[in-house]
Structure formats: structure tokens, C-alpha cells
Motif scaffolding. Structure first.
Motif, PDB file in Angstrom:
ATOM      1  N   ARG A   1       0.835  -1.212   0.000  1.00 13.52           N
ATOM      2  CA  ARG A   1       0.000   0.000   0.000  1.00 13.52           C
ATOM      3  C   ARG A   1       0.866   1.257   0.000  1.00 13.52           C
ATOM      4  NH1 ARG A   1      -3.535   2.766   4.079  1.00 13.52           N
ATOM      5  NH2 ARG A   1      -2.540   1.498   5.663  1.00 13.52           N
ATOM      6  N   SER A   2       2.066   1.162   0.583  1.00 11.12           N
ATOM      7  CA  SER A   2       2.964   2.315   0.616  1.00 11.12           C
ATOM      8  C   SER A   2       3.357   2.757  -0.792  1.00 11.12           C
ATOM      9  CB  SER A   2       4.219   1.977   1.419  1.00 11.12           C
ATOM     10  OG  SER A   2       4.887   0.845   0.873  1.00 11.12           O
ATOM     11  N   ALA A   3       3.416   1.806  -1.742  1.00 12.01           N
ATOM     12  CA  ALA A   3       3.744   2.163  -3.128  1.00 12.01           C
ATOM     13  C   ALA A   3       2.568   2.865  -3.795  1.00 12.01           C
ATOM     14  CB  ALA A   3       4.145   0.919  -3.910  1.00 12.01           C
ATOM     15  N   LEU A   4       1.350   2.338  -3.589  1.00 15.37           N
ATOM     16  CA  LEU A   4       0.173   2.939  -4.215  1.00 15.37           C
ATOM     17  C   LEU A   4      -0.101   4.336  -3.671  1.00 15.37           C
ATOM     18  CD1 LEU A   4      -2.295  -0.087  -4.395  1.00 15.37           C
ATOM     19  CD2 LEU A   4      -0.687   0.728  -6.110  1.00 15.37           C
ATOM     20  N   SER A   5       0.262   4.577  -2.397  1.00 16.73           N
ATOM     21  CA  SER A   5      -0.007   5.884  -1.800  1.00 16.73           C
ATOM     22  C   SER A   5       0.821   6.995  -2.440  1.00 16.73           C
ATOM     23  CB  SER A   5       0.274   5.837  -0.295  1.00 16.73           C
ATOM     24  OG  SER A   5       1.655   5.587  -0.042  1.00 16.73           O
ATOM     25  N   GLN A   6       1.844   6.629  -3.214  1.00 16.06           N
ATOM     26  CA  GLN A   6       2.677   7.631  -3.876  1.00 16.06           C
ATOM     27  C   GLN A   6       2.104   8.076  -5.217  1.00 16.06           C
ATOM     28  OE1 GLN A   6       7.025   6.775  -3.620  1.00 16.06           O
ATOM     29  NE2 GLN A   6       6.405   4.884  -2.596  1.00 16.06           N
ATOM     30  N   LEU A   7       1.013   7.430  -5.654  1.00 11.11           N
ATOM     31  CA  LEU A   7       0.395   7.775  -6.931  1.00 11.11           C
ATOM     32  C   LEU A   7      -0.775   8.713  -6.712  1.00 11.11           C
ATOM     33  CD1 LEU A   7       0.350   4.199  -8.525  1.00 11.11           C
ATOM     34  CD2 LEU A   7       2.016   6.010  -8.937  1.00 11.11           C
ATOM     35  N   SER A   8      -0.902   9.716  -7.553  1.00 10.86           N
ATOM     36  CA  SER A   8      -2.022  10.646  -7.426  1.00 10.86           C
ATOM     37  C   SER A   8      -3.345   9.962  -7.722  1.00 10.86           C
ATOM     38  CB  SER A   8      -1.822  11.844  -8.363  1.00 10.86           C
ATOM     39  OG  SER A   8      -1.659  11.397  -9.708  1.00 10.86           O
ATOM     40  N   ARG A   9      -3.355   9.041  -8.674  1.00 13.30           N
ATOM     41  CA  ARG A   9      -4.521   8.223  -8.972  1.00 13.30           C
ATOM     42  C   ARG A   9      -4.029   6.814  -9.283  1.00 13.30           C
ATOM     43  NH1 ARG A   9      -8.258  10.489 -13.543  1.00 13.30           N
ATOM     44  NH2 ARG A   9      -8.088  12.268 -12.131  1.00 13.30           N
ATOM     45  N   VAL A  10      -4.550   5.827  -8.578  1.00 15.27           N
ATOM     46  CA  VAL A  10      -4.009   4.473  -8.694  1.00 15.27           C
ATOM     47  C   VAL A  10      -4.383   3.859 -10.037  1.00 15.27           C
ATOM     48  CG1 VAL A  10      -3.996   2.162  -7.704  1.00 15.27           C
ATOM     49  CG2 VAL A  10      -4.007   4.166  -6.198  1.00 15.27           C
ATOM     50  N   TYR A  11      -5.682   3.718 -10.299  1.00 11.60           N
ATOM     51  CA  TYR A  11      -6.148   3.131 -11.562  1.00 11.60           C
ATOM     52  C   TYR A  11      -6.664   4.240 -12.472  1.00 11.60           C
ATOM     53  CZ  TYR A  11      -5.824  -1.514  -9.482  1.00 11.60           C
ATOM     54  OH  TYR A  11      -5.370  -2.669  -8.900  1.00 11.60           O
ATOM     55  N   ARG A  12      -6.309   4.139 -13.773  1.00 11.61           N
ATOM     56  CA  ARG A  12      -6.711   5.160 -14.732  1.00 11.61           C
ATOM     57  C   ARG A  12      -7.210   4.501 -16.003  1.00 11.61           C
ATOM     58  NH1 ARG A  12      -1.374   8.908 -15.065  1.00 11.61           N
ATOM     59  NH2 ARG A  12      -0.685   7.060 -16.208  1.00 11.61           N
ATOM     60  N   GLY A  13      -8.177   5.134 -16.660  1.00 11.00           N
ATOM     61  CA  GLY A  13      -8.676   4.650 -17.949  1.00 11.00           C
ATOM     62  C   GLY A  13      -9.737   3.586 -17.794  1.00 11.00           C
ATOM     63  N   GLY A  14     -10.517   3.371 -18.846  1.00  7.87           N
ATOM     64  CA  GLY A  14     -11.593   2.396 -18.799  1.00  7.87           C
ATOM     65  C   GLY A  14     -11.148   0.983 -19.075  1.00  7.87           C
ATOM     66  N   HIS A  15     -10.017   0.802 -19.747  1.00  7.57           N
ATOM     67  CA  HIS A  15      -9.440  -0.509 -20.019  1.00  7.57           C
ATOM     68  C   HIS A  15      -7.929  -0.387 -19.868  1.00  7.57           C
ATOM     69  CE1 HIS A  15     -13.049  -2.537 -21.502  1.00  7.57           C
ATOM     70  NE2 HIS A  15     -13.351  -1.428 -22.144  1.00  7.57           N
ATOM     71  N   GLY A  16      -7.258  -1.527 -19.699  1.00  6.83           N
ATOM     72  CA  GLY A  16      -5.802  -1.516 -19.579  1.00  6.83           C
ATOM     73  C   GLY A  16      -5.305  -0.852 -18.319  1.00  6.83           C
ATOM     74  N   GLU A  17      -6.181  -0.739 -17.301  1.00  9.36           N
ATOM     75  CA  GLU A  17      -5.797  -0.038 -16.068  1.00  9.36           C
ATOM     76  C   GLU A  17      -4.683  -0.758 -15.318  1.00  9.36           C
ATOM     77  OE1 GLU A  17      -8.630  -3.143 -15.195  1.00  9.36           O
ATOM     78  OE2 GLU A  17      -8.795  -1.438 -16.556  1.00  9.36           O
ATOM     79  N   ASP A  18      -4.629  -2.101 -15.453  1.00  7.26           N
ATOM     80  CA  ASP A  18      -3.591  -2.848 -14.744  1.00  7.26           C
ATOM     81  C   ASP A  18      -2.218  -2.629 -15.377  1.00  7.26           C
ATOM     82  OD1 ASP A  18      -4.580  -4.150 -16.986  1.00  7.26           O
ATOM     83  OD2 ASP A  18      -4.048  -6.142 -16.249  1.00  7.26           O
ATOM     84  N   LEU A  19      -2.154  -2.688 -16.712  1.00 13.80           N
ATOM     85  CA  LEU A  19      -0.882  -2.504 -17.410  1.00 13.80           C
ATOM     86  C   LEU A  19      -0.292  -1.124 -17.125  1.00 13.80           C
ATOM     87  CD1 LEU A  19       1.261  -3.413 -19.417  1.00 13.80           C
ATOM     88  CD2 LEU A  19      -0.249  -2.678 -21.268  1.00 13.80           C
ATOM     89  N   ASP A  20      -1.136  -0.113 -17.151  1.00 10.86           N
ATOM     90  CA  ASP A  20      -0.674   1.245 -16.846  1.00 10.86           C
ATOM     91  C   ASP A  20      -0.120   1.318 -15.427  1.00 10.86           C
ATOM     92  OD1 ASP A  20      -0.562   4.229 -17.076  1.00 10.86           O
ATOM     93  OD2 ASP A  20      -2.158   4.089 -15.579  1.00 10.86           O
ATOM     94  N   LEU A  21      -0.763   0.626 -14.483  1.00 13.10           N
ATOM     95  CA  LEU A  21      -0.304   0.651 -13.088  1.00 13.10           C
ATOM     96  C   LEU A  21       1.046  -0.026 -12.945  1.00 13.10           C
ATOM     97  CD1 LEU A  21      -0.803   1.312 -10.127  1.00 13.10           C
ATOM     98  CD2 LEU A  21      -2.086  -0.828  -9.932  1.00 13.10           C
ATOM     99  N   TRP A  22       1.237  -1.182 -13.614  1.00 13.63           N
ATOM    100  CA  TRP A  22       2.525  -1.872 -13.489  1.00 13.63           C
ATOM    101  C   TRP A  22       3.661  -0.985 -14.000  1.00 13.63           C
ATOM    102  CZ3 TRP A  22      -0.532  -4.134 -10.830  1.00 13.63           C
ATOM    103  CH2 TRP A  22      -1.432  -5.123 -11.170  1.00 13.63           C
ATOM    104  N   LEU A  23       3.444  -0.345 -15.131  1.00 17.13           N
ATOM    105  CA  LEU A  23       4.505   0.470 -15.722  1.00 17.13           C
ATOM    106  C   LEU A  23       4.845   1.674 -14.845  1.00 17.13           C
ATOM    107  CD1 LEU A  23       3.413   0.373 -19.473  1.00 17.13           C
ATOM    108  CD2 LEU A  23       5.194  -0.963 -18.349  1.00 17.13           C
TER     109      LEU A  23
END
Length: 691
Positions: A168-190
Motif C-alpha cells: 500500500r505504501s507504493a500505491l499511496s505515492q500515486l495521485s490516482r491508482v487506476y486510470r482509464g476504462g481498459h488496460g488499467e492494470d498494465l498502466d499501473l505496473w509500468l
């Protein structure tokens, strides 16, 4: 296990769902049945029109770990962000509503992240499962971070979203965790790559259900265009560099809109192409023949001809798979026909039978195979005002054992700490494998005897509340007892750890250490590492309640005269040495009771004198006590020096040892403490310094 904040769940499992269908119950049950139980399960209900909301409400009523959030109908990405915002655990795990998790999944992933502090994300190998519950493909990402990064750089996504656990400490550094209607996981990994490494557990801990209505199989052309955009954009700006949220959202919206207009909704060629690829991956000639015999309107002629050629050549199929895997970390391995059926209660055939989801819920919730299973082993633990982090680690190490059929009997020996009582109450509420017995403060020995009366299994294992066990401990020791019927007790090697859990060395035991000649000189084994046969324990009797301390040593000496004592020569137990341990707080009394345990001829007279002493401090007034052959001030200073070393403070230990030498210059043990403090930084010789 991690030493997290015990008032909060260790893991937050998040799952968005809309019209979950029959697989929903299996997905939920696979999480609630996890061996690790200190978690919360956050489910976001995204405007379902079937029985999903009613089932989620019932789960929330009967299990305090389930948290349901109603989110209207907003889509998967906003639902995921709401779940992340509500999560309180140190780790956040994903679960999809039509997939299932293996029972040890959360425990294995927490253990991995605890042991790999440089990793921010952990996933596992995945078994692809069809609608009939048959596993047909093993999806195996590389366990090496550099090969995962290489796959990403080549435009491949080697991580299945639902199999992930992330800090959770890594996700807290992002302004928005998941973005977009599709491919939200790939964007998060990158984006997460800049925070640390990715880890992969080489076991199939997640079962990914492939069905025609899943999101991953709809809008194929749009997904392909979006995937190309995500990779290209991140590559242009270097992987791990975050793209502005507003810019990203607008670009995704434009891509999806253009793809919808540009491609026909039938997507015949894309669908046939995917089916051909899956048939090659799974090495399924029957599926290839069926594809080749379909009508041209359903499958293009070029694909039919290629499928017909591949159906008759296993060599060609193998070469194509080899070419596919060449130079990449990700491996797709067909599951042999004999191993395709996934055993267990959490696989639901979405096409079989009739009945409502609520009926399926009632069937699985109240008639699971585990409900009538008698425990194979009882684990006995006595607790009195234990440190919360120690207690949680001890309990979790038992509940995550590879032996699933067990019960944990915990005797709360009159704890006055609200945190201790709260932890025990929480665990007893969320798992039926724990028996909690509360008593007034009777002392460890009497508490253990009370616990023995509540142990119902054939084998009884000990576990101290400040230590922890390796996950395979009980399985290894039970196997030993089953293969050696002449042994009534079995122990194991122990790894010595300090107060913060750092592993210092393995305490190894000679095979002949349990002979009476050796045993009456020293106690070689950690009490918490022992497993007894219940029948043998009833023959030799319970713990001797005259022994407030060293009760383990006494029962071991008594047992050695009646049976052989076995030893698993592996470090299966983690013994914590810290300043608040009973053997440290009352170390002088511990020595005296240990002398009573091994001095069989004078035991009664020693115990008679000892029972009039309540604590170490009262020994100061007992200089005439005939068993005291040491200087009490020296012993306390020597113990302080040892504790400084065990807690990896060699400078402080050196200062204490030098003071000890100054005060007792003619005591050879003082000089030994000084040499020990000097040599302790050399790790290979540490085990020999404390013998």
C-alpha cells in the motif's frame, strides 16, 4: 510474517463486481477460506441487477472481514479506486469476481514480500481455467525481475491482474491508482516500476477463469489499440515515468472511441485468431480440428487451413510454442489432460445444473468439505500480555501451515492488556480453527495443562506466543512420527532470532542429544518446536505444576525414560531471544528450576525451597540458598551483555563486556563475554559463541 500494526488487517483484498453470476460465490469463498486470516475483504458492488447485492449483504452479515461498498454503476476503474481508498492493510491483493485463489495464496505472498523488502509487487503463476472448471494452460512469468522488465519492454504484459499483491505504501505515492476504462492494470505496473522490483512466486496460486463474457475477451480491437498506446507512451517517456492523469484519461477515451468506430462489432478474424492461438498454446489437436471444420463465415479460410495443418503435427505445434517462448521470460505451458480438473470446493461449473446464486451460496457456505473434518493436529499456545506483533506472527505462522487440518488451542492466561485480548478475540471470531480458553492468571504450566484438556487431535504440538514456525513445520514433524512409531515426541532444529526477528544462526542438535546421559546436563531443544503423541502424553502425565519455569525440560526428561525422542534435522522453528521473554526476565529462577528438572535425586527438596521464592529479585535475600553457586550481580550483567549481542548491538555489548571485565577481572566468564562481543560481527562463527 510481517510485524504490522495489529489493530489493522494485515492484507486488504479488493474485488469489484457487477452481476457476478454463479462464479461469484466461489471467488468469495476462495478468499474467506485462506489460511492467512488477518485480512479484510473489500467488495465494491457496481450497480448489479441480479442477486449479487443480496449475496454480498449476507456475506457481510456472517463474516466480519467482508466490507461491501455500493458504488452505483461507475465502471471497474472507479470501483477499484474506491476499494484502494478504503483499504487499511499493509498489503493490497486483487481478486476478480469470476476467478478463484488457492488456499495458501495470501500467506505465500505476504511471506514473499516480507522476505524481499526491495519488491513492491508480488504475483504468482496462474492456471487458466475454462467454464467447466478445467485447467488447460499454465501461465508462468519469469521469477527474475530483469526478465519481467524485458517482457514489458517488448510489449508483453506478464502479470495477471487478479494474482497481484502490492504494498500500500507504493500505491499511496500515486495521485490516482487506476486510470482509464481498459488496460488499467498494465498502466499501473509500468508506473510502479520506479518504486522497486516485481516478484513472482513459482506456484499456481491463482485460477483465472476464461469465458466468452469476460471483459478480457470483449472489444478485442479496442484493447489491442489501447495496449499499443500504453506501451508506446510509456516507452517514449521511459518505463516508470508517470504520465499526467488528465492527459492519460483523455488519450484513453480517444483511443477507445476511435477503435469502436473503426472496427466492426463482429471481429470475426480477431476472435478466430485468438482461438487458434489458444489451441496452439494448450496443445489441443481436437480443438484445432474443430476450428478447421467450421464454416467460412465463422472462421476465415486462411485460419482454417493453418489449423488443419497444425492439428496433424505435434512437432510443428511444439516449434511454434518454442518460438513464442524464445527470448522472453513468460512461458505458457499446456496442462496435461490427466491434471486438468482442479480439485477443491471453489471451482464452480457455470454451465451445469440449475438454481439461483443464493442456492449456490447456501450450498457452499454451510456444506463445505472442511466443516466436518476432524483436526489432524492440535497446536497448544498459552498467552499472557504478549507483545502484539509477536502474538500475531505466532498465530499466523500456525494458521498458514501446509497441514490444513489443524486446531489452535489458545489459553489466555489472565491477560490484562487490551491489545492482547483484542487480538485473541478477533482471531477467534474469524476462524473456527481457533479454540480460545480464558482463565485467571495461573501461570504458564497450569495454563498449558488446561489447554491439553481441550486438545482433540491425535498429535499435540507446542507453539510459544513470541516465536513462530516455518510453514512446513507440522507436516514434516507429523510425517516423522508416522514413520517412526517408536518415538513419542519429536523436535526440530531452531533458528535463533533477536527481538526484531532478524535471523542470527541455526541451533543444531546432535542426534544423541536426547540420551539420558546428555539430557540430564542440558535441555537441547526449544519447547515450542515439540510435537507429542496424545496417547504418549496421557501415559506419562501432563506438565508438573510444581515447575513454574523449565516445565518443558522436566517433561522432556520424564519422557526420555519412557520413549525415544525424535528429531527432524531441519530449522523448522524460529526461537526469539528478547528482553521480555520469560527465560530472560526470570533467568536465575529458570536455572534453578532447570537444575531441579535434571537432578532427579534431589528434585523434591530443591522444589520445596524454590516454591517459597516468587521472583528473581527475591533471590538477593537467599545467599544461603544451597543451590546458588554464582554471583548474582555478575549473572545479571552477563545476561545484559548477551542481550545486546542478540539484538545486534555489538558496540553496546562491547561496552557492557568491558565493564564486566573491569568489575570481575578474575572471572574467566567475563573475559569470555569480551571475546564474544569482539567476534560476534563475524557471522559464520556466531553459532559457536553461544554454546
Amino acid at each position: 510474517m510481517t510485524n504490522g500494526v495489529t489493530s489493522l488487517p494485515l492484507v486488504s483484498v479488493i474485488m469489484p463486481v457487477r452481476n457476478g453470476g454463479r462464479p461469484l460465490v466461489a471467488a468469495i469463498e476462495s478468499i474467506l477460506a485462506q489460511s492467512l486470516i488477518n485480512f479484510e475483504f473489500i467488495i465494491v458492488e457496481d450497480g448489479s441487477t441480479d442477486e449479487t447485492a443480496a449475496i454480498l449483504a449476507e456475506y457481510q452479515r456472517i463474516d466480519p472481514r467482508v466490507v461491501v461498498i455500493s458504488d452505483g454503476s461507475t465502471g471497474i476503474t472507479p470501483s477499484l479506486n474506491r476499494a484502494v481508498a478504503a483499504a487499511r492493510g499493509e498489503f493490497i491483493a486483487r481478486q476478480d469476481a469470476d476467478d478463484t485463489s488457492q488456499i495458501l495464496r495470501l500467506a505465500e505472498q505476504v511471506r514473499y514480500l516480507d522476505n524481499h523488502r526491495d519488491c513492491v509487487l508480488c504475483c504468482s503463476w496462474v492456471r487458466f481455467v475454462n467454464e467447466q472448471g478445467e485447467g488447460y494452460l499454465s501461465f508462468r512469468p519469469s521469477t527474475k525481475n530483469r526478465l519481467l522488465i524485458k517482457d514489458f519492454e517488448r510489449g508483453l504484459n506478464p502479470i495477471v491482474h487478479g494474482s497481484v499483491m502490492i504494498r500500500r505504501s507504493a500505491l499511496s505515492q500515486l495521485s490516482r491508482v487506476y486510470r482509464g476504462g481498459h488496460g488499467e492494470d498494465l498502466d499501473l505496473w509500468l508506473r510502479c516500476m520506479k518504486f522497486g522490483d516485481f516478484g513472482v512466486i513459482p506456484r499456481e496460486l491463482y485460477f483465472y477463469r476464461v469465458n466468452s463474457s469476460g471483459l478480457s475477451l470483449r472489444n478485442l480491437a479496442a484493447q489491442r489499440s489501447l495496449r499499443d498506446f500504453i506501451y508506446a507512451t510509456h516507452k517514449d517517456r521511459q518505463i516508470g515515468v508517470e504520465i499526467a492523469d488528465a492527459e492519460y484519461e483523455q488519450s484513453v477515451s480517444n483511443i477507445l472511441s476511435d477503435a469502436t468506430r473503426s472496427f466492426p462489432p463482429s471481429q470475426v478474424f480477431s476472435t478466430a485468431q485468438r482461438e487458434l492461438r489458444d489451441a496452439i498454446r494448450t496443445d489441443d489437436p481436437g480443438r484445432l480440428k474443430a476450428l478447421a471444420s467450421r464454416e467460412t463465415a465463422q472462421v476465415p479460410l486462411s485460419i482454417r487451413l493453418f489449423a488443419s495443418m497444425l492439428a496433424g503435427s505435434s512437432l510443428l505445434r511444439g516449434l511454434i510454442r518454442l518460438a513464442h517462448d524464445w527470448g522472453r521470460g513468460l512461458v505458457l505451458k499446456p496442462v496435461p489432460q490427466r491434471s486438468r480438473r482442479i480439485e477443491g470446493p471453489w471451482i464452480v461449473d457455470s454451465t451445469a445444473g440449475s438454481g439461483t446464486m443464493m442456492a449456490e451460496f447456501n450450498k457452499m457456505r454451510f456444506a463445505t468439505p472442511q466443516s466436518n473434518r476432524s483436526p489432524r493436529v492440535s497446536v497448544l499456545m498459552a498467552v499472557h500480555d504478549e507483545k502484539p506483533t509477536f502474538l500475531v506472527q505466532a498465530i499466523e505462522s500456525i494458521l498458514t501451515q501446509t497441514v490444513e487440518s489443524l486446531e489452535l488451542v489458545i489459553v489466555d492466561d489472565g491477560s490484562t492488556s487490551e491489545e492482547t485480548r483484542g487480538i485473541l478475540k478477533r482471531y477467534s471470531e474469524i476462524t473456527r480453527r481457533i479454540k480460545l480458553i480464558s482463565t485467571e492468571n495461573l501461570g504458564l504450566t497450569k495454563a498449558l495443562n488446561i489447554g491439553l484438556k481441550h486438545c482433540s487431535a491425535e498429535f499435540i504440538a507446542r507453539q510459544d506466543s513470541d516465536d513462530w514456525s516455518a510453514p512446513q513445520r507440522l507436516e514434516s514433524q507429523l510425517r516423522f512420527l508416522e514413520n517412526h512409531p517408536e518415538c513419542g515426541i519429536v523436535g526440530s532444529f531452531a533458528t535463533i532470532c533477536n527481538g526484531v526477528g532478524e535471523r542470527l544462526w541455526v541451533k543444531r542438535i546432535a542426534p544423541n542429544a536426547f540420551s539420558m546421559s546428555k539430557l540430564t546436563k542440558v535441555n537441547p531443544v526449544a519447547h515450542g518446536s515439540l510435537v507429542f503423541r496424545k496417547q504418549f502424553l496421557s501415559e506419562i502425565g501432563p506438565y508438573d505444576e510444581r515447575f513454574r519455569l523449565a516445565q518443558d525440560y522436566e517433561i522432556l526428561v520424564r519422557a526420555a525414560s519412557r520413549s525415544r525422542i525424535g528429531l527432524v534435522m531441519e530449522p523448522l522453528y524460529y526461537l526469539r531471544k528478547h528482553s521480555s521473554a520469560r527465560s530472560v526476565v526470570s533467568f536465575l529462577m529458570q536455572r534453578l528450576f532447570a537444575k531441579a528438572a535434571r537432578d532427579l535425586s534431589n528434585r523434591d527438596s530443591i522444589l520445596l525451597q524454590l516454591n517459597s521464592i516468587k521472583s528473581d529479585y527475591e533471590i538477593d535475600n537467599w545467599a544461603e540458598f544451597e543451590q546458588l553457586k554464582w554471583d548474582i550481580d555478575f549473572e545479571r550483567a552477563a545476561m545484559a551483555a548477551d542481550l545486546e549481542l542478540l539484538n545486534c548491538n555489538p558496540c553496546s555489548a562491547l561496552a557492557v563486556a568491558m565493564n564486566l571485565v573491569f568489575r570481575f577481572p578474575f572471572n574467566h566468564r567475563a573475559w569470555a563475554r569480551l571475546v564474544r562481543a569482539i567476534l560476534f560481527p563475524i557471522k559464520p562463527i556466531r553459532p559457536y559463541l553461544f554454546r
